[in-house]
Design a protein around this motif. Structure first.
Motif, mmCIF file in Angstrom:
data_model
loop_
_atom_site.group_PDB
_atom_site.id
_atom_site.type_symbol
_atom_site.label_atom_id
_atom_site.label_comp_id
_atom_site.label_asym_id
_atom_site.label_seq_id
_atom_site.Cartn_x
_atom_site.Cartn_y
_atom_site.Cartn_z
ATOM 1 N N UNK A 210 0.818 -1.212 0.000
ATOM 2 C CA UNK A 210 0.000 0.000 0.000
ATOM 3 C C UNK A 210 0.850 1.259 0.000
ATOM 4 N N UNK A 211 2.055 1.169 0.561
ATOM 5 C CA UNK A 211 2.924 2.338 0.629
ATOM 6 C C UNK A 211 3.695 2.638 -0.642
ATOM 7 N N UNK A 212 3.557 1.784 -1.664
ATOM 8 C CA UNK A 212 4.253 2.004 -2.917
ATOM 9 C C UNK A 212 5.545 1.203 -3.006
ATOM 10 N N UNK A 213 5.907 0.822 -4.222
ATOM 11 C CA UNK A 213 7.121 0.065 -4.494
ATOM 12 C C UNK A 213 7.778 0.606 -5.763
ATOM 13 N N UNK A 214 9.116 0.486 -5.833
ATOM 14 C CA UNK A 214 9.902 0.906 -6.984
ATOM 15 C C UNK A 214 9.731 2.408 -7.272
ATOM 16 N N UNK B 236 1.647 4.931 -12.240
ATOM 17 C CA UNK B 236 2.953 5.395 -11.802
ATOM 18 C C UNK B 236 4.110 4.881 -12.620
ATOM 19 N N UNK B 237 3.931 3.811 -13.384
ATOM 20 C CA UNK B 237 5.011 3.265 -14.195
ATOM 21 C C UNK B 237 5.454 4.281 -15.239
ATOM 22 N N UNK C 62 5.897 6.376 -7.183
ATOM 23 C CA UNK C 62 6.365 4.996 -7.302
ATOM 24 C C UNK C 62 5.703 4.344 -8.503
ATOM 25 N N UNK C 63 6.376 3.325 -9.048
ATOM 26 C CA UNK C 63 5.849 2.622 -10.214
ATOM 27 C C UNK C 63 4.695 1.686 -9.859
#
Length: 236
Positions: A105-109, A159-160, A126-127
């Motif tokens: 939930x907090x975002x990755x990458x 986000x990507x 984040x992506x």
């Protein structure tokens, strides 16, 4: 038709050792030599599986009000999903925040680059991750406390491929997403420091994409308007 080369996702996610360097340029008009000082080698520490100090740094660096330099790495960290780091001008590196592994939930990458807001906090995207798995917009304090301001849901962008945010004269942040929107060809968005999100434009609303697609960042000019370019040309 593409304007630039796009590597496949599995290629870009290979861990690479990249050196962060400080290039000190002489102000002399006819300088004969410049001095480059290496500050830090990323991926020099591992936790058995990931580069615990981050891998694949890139994008905009931002100098905090404390004088330190802040940046992101796309990979590495405790969960392999990227970090925000703090670097002193003497080369002392500290991991400030570890993004969690997907689903998260907090975002990755984190996408390349941070922007320092006028409130002294850092803002970025984040992506992946977030409520819908399409990435996030986040705020991070210099001490490493993260707040997710917005989760992309695909219709308002993805986000990507998002580029570094800019803070405009009105105090709000503006950015682009490479994909998402009604035609999955990218968007332009506005978000306030408190997280009120507005999609301003969706690319490729008409057949053939006469307006182009895949926007690639923004700048605000002295006339108050925003200018940018796009990754893909419109189709005839």
């Amino acid at each position: 038709m593409k304007d630039t080369l796009l590597f496949p996702k599995n290629f870009s996610r290979s861990i690479r050792m990249i050196t962060l360097a400080l290039l000190a340029l002489s102000l002399a008009v006819c300088a004969q030599a410049q001095t480059l000082t290496k500050l830090y080698d990323f991926c020099s520490k591992t936790n058995g599986q990931f580069c615990s100090d981050g891998g694949s740094p890139g994008g905009n660096l931002a100098q905090g009000t404390n004088g330190n330099i802040y940046g992101t790495t796309l990979f590495g960290g405790t969960y392999g999903s990227g970090i925000v780091y703090r670097m002193s001008t003497a080369g002392v590196m500290t991991v400030v925040y570890n993004f969690c592994a997907v689903p998260c939930l907090g975002g990755s990458y984190p996408n390349p680059g941070l922007v320092l807001g006028r409130d002294g906090n850092f803002y970025g995207t984040t992506e992946e991750g977030g409520v819908y798995g399409q990435g996030t917009v986040f705020k991070l304090t210099p001490a490493g406390a993260l707040t997710t301001l917005h989760s992309f849901d695909g219709t308002d962008g993805s986000g990507n491929g998002a580029q570094a945010l800019i803070q405009a004269a009105n105090g709000n942040f503006y950015g682009t997403t490479f994909g998402g929107g009604n035609s999955d060809q990218g968007t332009v968005f506005e978000i306030t420091p408190s997280g009120t999100f507005t999609t301003l434009y969706r690319f490729c609303a008409n057949s053939g994409c006469p307006d182009g697609s895949g926007p690639n960042g923004l700048m605000q000019a002295v006339d108050g308007n925003f200018y940018g370019n796009h990754f893909r040309r419109g189709r005839k």
